[in-house]
Motif scaffolding. Sequence first.
Motif, PDB file in Angstrom:
ATOM      1  N   ALA A   1       0.873  -0.858   0.119  1.00  0.00           N
ATOM      2  CA  ALA A   1      -0.091  -0.270  -0.291  1.00  0.00           C
ATOM      3  C   ALA A   1       0.579   1.615   0.283  1.00  0.00           C
ATOM      4  O   ALA A   1       1.384   1.779   0.793  1.00  0.00           O
ATOM      5  CB  ALA A   1      -1.379  -0.300   0.921  1.00  0.00           C
ATOM      6  N   ASP A   2       0.923   1.696  -1.311  1.00  0.00           N
ATOM      7  CA  ASP A   2       1.536   3.218  -1.323  1.00  0.00           C
ATOM      8  C   ASP A   2       0.293   4.184  -0.591  1.00  0.00           C
ATOM      9  O   ASP A   2      -0.314   4.952  -1.451  1.00  0.00           O
ATOM     10  CB  ASP A   2       2.110   3.654  -2.872  1.00  0.00           C
ATOM     11  CG  ASP A   2       2.902   4.520  -2.684  1.00  0.00           C
ATOM     12  OD1 ASP A   2       3.588   5.463  -1.563  1.00  0.00           O
ATOM     13  OD2 ASP A   2       4.000   4.873  -3.341  1.00  0.00           O
TER      14      ASP A   2
ATOM     15  N   CYS B   1       3.709  -1.167   4.137  1.00  0.00           N
ATOM     16  CA  CYS B   1       3.169   0.021   3.633  1.00  0.00           C
ATOM     17  C   CYS B   1       3.810   1.319   2.963  1.00  0.00           C
ATOM     18  O   CYS B   1       5.263   1.026   4.049  1.00  0.00           O
ATOM     19  CB  CYS B   1       2.584   1.361   4.971  1.00  0.00           C
ATOM     20  SG  CYS B   1       0.754   0.174   4.754  1.00  0.00           S
ATOM     21  N   TRP B   2       3.750   2.224   2.150  1.00  0.00           N
ATOM     22  CA  TRP B   2       5.079   3.331   1.372  1.00  0.00           C
ATOM     23  C   TRP B   2       4.067   3.910   2.199  1.00  0.00           C
ATOM     24  O   TRP B   2       3.006   4.701   1.835  1.00  0.00           O
ATOM     25  CB  TRP B   2       5.926   3.000   0.687  1.00  0.00           C
ATOM     26  CG  TRP B   2       7.182   1.941  -0.330  1.00  0.00           C
ATOM     27  CD1 TRP B   2       7.820   1.320   0.780  1.00  0.00           C
ATOM     28  CD2 TRP B   2       7.403   2.330  -0.995  1.00  0.00           C
ATOM     29  NE1 TRP B   2       8.128   0.360   0.241  1.00  0.00           N
ATOM     30  CE2 TRP B   2       8.545   1.067  -0.382  1.00  0.00           C
ATOM     31  CE3 TRP B   2       7.596   2.445  -2.716  1.00  0.00           C
ATOM     32  CZ2 TRP B   2       9.338   0.445  -2.282  1.00  0.00           C
ATOM     33  CZ3 TRP B   2       8.078   2.061  -3.411  1.00  0.00           C
ATOM     34  CH2 TRP B   2       9.612   1.157  -3.034  1.00  0.00           C
ATOM     35  N   CYS B   3       5.567   5.593   2.160  1.00  0.00           N
ATOM     36  CA  CYS B   3       4.734   6.843   3.337  1.00  0.00           C
ATOM     37  C   CYS B   3       5.672   7.587   2.890  1.00  0.00           C
ATOM     38  O   CYS B   3       6.627   7.797   3.506  1.00  0.00           O
ATOM     39  CB  CYS B   3       3.920   6.507   4.351  1.00  0.00           C
ATOM     40  SG  CYS B   3       3.236   8.677   4.174  1.00  0.00           S
ATOM     41  N   LEU B   4       5.756   8.302   1.101  1.00  0.00           N
ATOM     42  CA  LEU B   4       7.186   8.602   0.532  1.00  0.00           C
ATOM     43  C   LEU B   4       6.847  10.750  -0.110  1.00  0.00           C
ATOM     44  O   LEU B   4       6.518  10.012  -0.614  1.00  0.00           O
ATOM     45  CB  LEU B   4       7.175   8.541  -1.097  1.00  0.00           C
ATOM     46  CG  LEU B   4       7.649   6.849  -0.373  1.00  0.00           C
ATOM     47  CD1 LEU B   4       8.173   6.026  -1.993  1.00  0.00           C
ATOM     48  CD2 LEU B   4       8.456   6.499   0.584  1.00  0.00           C
ATOM     49  N   GLY B   5       7.659  11.197   1.170  1.00  0.00           N
ATOM     50  CA  GLY B   5       7.673  12.367   0.897  1.00  0.00           C
ATOM     51  C   GLY B   5       5.902  13.014   1.373  1.00  0.00           C
ATOM     52  O   GLY B   5       5.699  14.522   1.252  1.00  0.00           O
TER      53      GLY B   5
ATOM     54  N   PRO C   1       0.991  -7.518  12.274  1.00  0.00           N
ATOM     55  CA  PRO C   1       1.897  -7.408  12.576  1.00  0.00           C
ATOM     56  C   PRO C   1       2.989  -7.521  11.843  1.00  0.00           C
ATOM     57  O   PRO C   1       3.083  -8.400  11.398  1.00  0.00           O
ATOM     58  CB  PRO C   1       1.088  -8.540  13.782  1.00  0.00           C
ATOM     59  CG  PRO C   1       0.393  -8.511  13.679  1.00  0.00           C
ATOM     60  CD  PRO C   1      -0.048  -8.245  12.534  1.00  0.00           C
ATOM     61  N   GLY C   2       4.630  -6.926  12.210  1.00  0.00           N
ATOM     62  CA  GLY C   2       5.528  -7.123  12.187  1.00  0.00           C
ATOM     63  C   GLY C   2       5.766  -6.561  10.439  1.00  0.00           C
ATOM     64  O   GLY C   2       6.900  -6.951  10.004  1.00  0.00           O
ATOM     65  N   GLY C   3       4.765  -5.767   9.849  1.00  0.00           N
ATOM     66  CA  GLY C   3       5.043  -5.757   8.836  1.00  0.00           C
ATOM     67  C   GLY C   3       5.507  -4.046   8.833  1.00  0.00           C
ATOM     68  O   GLY C   3       6.320  -3.994   9.833  1.00  0.00           O
ATOM     69  N   ALA C   4       5.761  -3.903   7.809  1.00  0.00           N
ATOM     70  CA  ALA C   4       7.417  -2.907   7.296  1.00  0.00           C
ATOM     71  C   ALA C   4       6.690  -1.856   6.844  1.00  0.00           C
ATOM     72  O   ALA C   4       5.837  -1.853   6.555  1.00  0.00           O
ATOM     73  CB  ALA C   4       8.047  -3.787   6.368  1.00  0.00           C
ATOM     74  N   LEU C   5       7.455  -0.560   7.224  1.00  0.00           N
ATOM     75  CA  LEU C   5       6.601   0.362   6.825  1.00  0.00           C
ATOM     76  C   LEU C   5       8.253   1.179   6.302  1.00  0.00           C
ATOM     77  O   LEU C   5       8.991   1.242   6.497  1.00  0.00           O
ATOM     78  CB  LEU C   5       6.146   1.357   7.906  1.00  0.00           C
ATOM     79  CG  LEU C   5       5.974   2.985   7.198  1.00  0.00           C
ATOM     80  CD1 LEU C   5       4.623   2.706   6.713  1.00  0.00           C
ATOM     81  CD2 LEU C   5       5.640   3.542   8.897  1.00  0.00           C
ATOM     82  N   GLY C   6       7.996   1.888   4.469  1.00  0.00           N
ATOM     83  CA  GLY C   6       9.039   2.260   4.273  1.00  0.00           C
ATOM     84  C   GLY C   6       8.970   4.232   4.488  1.00  0.00           C
ATOM     85  O   GLY C   6       7.659   4.646   3.631  1.00  0.00           O
TER      86      GLY C   6
ATOM     87  N   TYR D   1      15.141  11.726   4.576  1.00  0.00           N
ATOM     88  CA  TYR D   1      14.971  10.723   4.950  1.00  0.00           C
ATOM     89  C   TYR D   1      15.008   9.533   4.067  1.00  0.00           C
ATOM     90  O   TYR D   1      13.732   9.553   4.345  1.00  0.00           O
ATOM     91  CB  TYR D   1      15.354  10.508   6.699  1.00  0.00           C
ATOM     92  CG  TYR D   1      16.481  11.416   7.259  1.00  0.00           C
ATOM     93  CD1 TYR D   1      17.592  10.359   8.132  1.00  0.00           C
ATOM     94  CD2 TYR D   1      16.544  12.729   7.760  1.00  0.00           C
ATOM     95  CE1 TYR D   1      18.499  11.743   8.663  1.00  0.00           C
ATOM     96  CE2 TYR D   1      17.550  12.810   8.219  1.00  0.00           C
ATOM     97  CZ  TYR D   1      18.086  12.751   9.085  1.00  0.00           C
ATOM     98  OH  TYR D   1      20.009  13.028   9.566  1.00  0.00           O
ATOM     99  N   LEU D   2      15.923   8.242   4.019  1.00  0.00           N
ATOM    100  CA  LEU D   2      15.077   6.824   3.834  1.00  0.00           C
ATOM    101  C   LEU D   2      14.677   6.310   5.193  1.00  0.00           C
ATOM    102  O   LEU D   2      15.781   6.037   5.832  1.00  0.00           O
ATOM    103  CB  LEU D   2      14.952   6.209   2.731  1.00  0.00           C
ATOM    104  CG  LEU D   2      15.333   6.951   1.303  1.00  0.00           C
ATOM    105  CD1 LEU D   2      16.656   6.505   0.182  1.00  0.00           C
ATOM    106  CD2 LEU D   2      14.294   7.016   0.994  1.00  0.00           C
ATOM    107  N   MET D   3      13.750   5.901   5.763  1.00  0.00           N
ATOM    108  CA  MET D   3      13.500   4.869   6.943  1.00  0.00           C
ATOM    109  C   MET D   3      12.527   3.789   6.147  1.00  0.00           C
ATOM    110  O   MET D   3      11.619   3.674   5.632  1.00  0.00           O
ATOM    111  CB  MET D   3      13.062   5.519   8.341  1.00  0.00           C
ATOM    112  CG  MET D   3      13.326   6.700   8.113  1.00  0.00           C
ATOM    113  SD  MET D   3      12.952   7.909   9.631  1.00  0.00           S
ATOM    114  CE  MET D   3      13.806   9.453  10.193  1.00  0.00           C
ATOM    115  N   HIS D   4      13.145   3.146   6.908  1.00  0.00           N
ATOM    116  CA  HIS D   4      12.424   1.712   7.418  1.00  0.00           C
ATOM    117  C   HIS D   4      12.066   1.185   8.532  1.00  0.00           C
ATOM    118  O   HIS D   4      13.190   0.565   9.876  1.00  0.00           O
ATOM    119  CB  HIS D   4      13.252  -0.009   6.514  1.00  0.00           C
ATOM    120  CG  HIS D   4      13.062  -0.922   7.252  1.00  0.00           C
ATOM    121  ND1 HIS D   4      14.073  -1.566   7.761  1.00  0.00           N
ATOM    122  CD2 HIS D   4      11.575  -1.916   7.099  1.00  0.00           C
ATOM    123  CE1 HIS D   4      12.929  -3.109   7.868  1.00  0.00           C
ATOM    124  NE2 HIS D   4      12.030  -3.056   7.323  1.00  0.00           N
TER     125      HIS D   4
END
Length: 255
Positions: A62-63, A122-126, A147-152, A248-251
């Motif tokens: 999901a972006d 999920c991504w949430c960019l800018g 749960p445990g999912g990744a956020l970019g 910043y790029l964050m994971h």
Amino acid sequence: MSEDVPERMELEFDTVARWTRDAVAELGPEHAVPAACRGSASPAGLDWLVRACGLRDGTRLADVGGGVGGPAAYARASAGAVPVVVDPMPDACAAATGMLGVPAVVGDGARLPLATGSVPVCWCLGVLCTVEDKAALLDELHRVLAPGGALGLLVFTADTERPAGAPDGNHFPTAARTRTLLAGSGFDLVRERTTGTLPPAPADWQEKIAEVEGVLTRVHGDDPRFAAAEDQSARIGRLIGDGTVVGYLMHATAR
């Protein structure tokens, strides 16, 4: 993004989306992804996010605030991800689907039209700098992640919320505040890097963007709406260029 989005932000993220779709139709589909990634991330940044978030064939992504769908389409092409864009701008969603074939739904970041725990990434960019209630957005991202999912994230940060010359509607967090907000919303920050440490985009990528921008200038250069949208982009470009704003790029992962 709330319903009182400043007019200049609507021009930058919605009206220009429609114009970009028309420019790509004129130039050819090979221009679509570079054009749709303008202001979102470079190929090197997107590759970093793909790896960090563990995207692979069939991973649902999901972006959120994904605009015209460039990063989502890049993740699909490079890793086989199955993306959906959620964005508050109707023309941006229409461009994501029409130009790139990326499913898109109009939705506000404070109340995402996604089921709880429904996506692994999920991504949430800018986006974080464009909303005032940053905790509410991060809370929603946490809600829809499994749960445990990744956020970019791509986060534009500054030492002050509104530095001189900031684009309309932007409220920059500090890097430290971003980390605190992530922890408060139930995320563990895994890794980060500044965008200034990334290699530049390949020459052919930059050339395609320049060609799209050339069409936009030729067709809409006399339109005051185009000038206003270009001013928005130029402002943040100057702030990044002089070091006032740092990307910043964050994971992070959802607890």
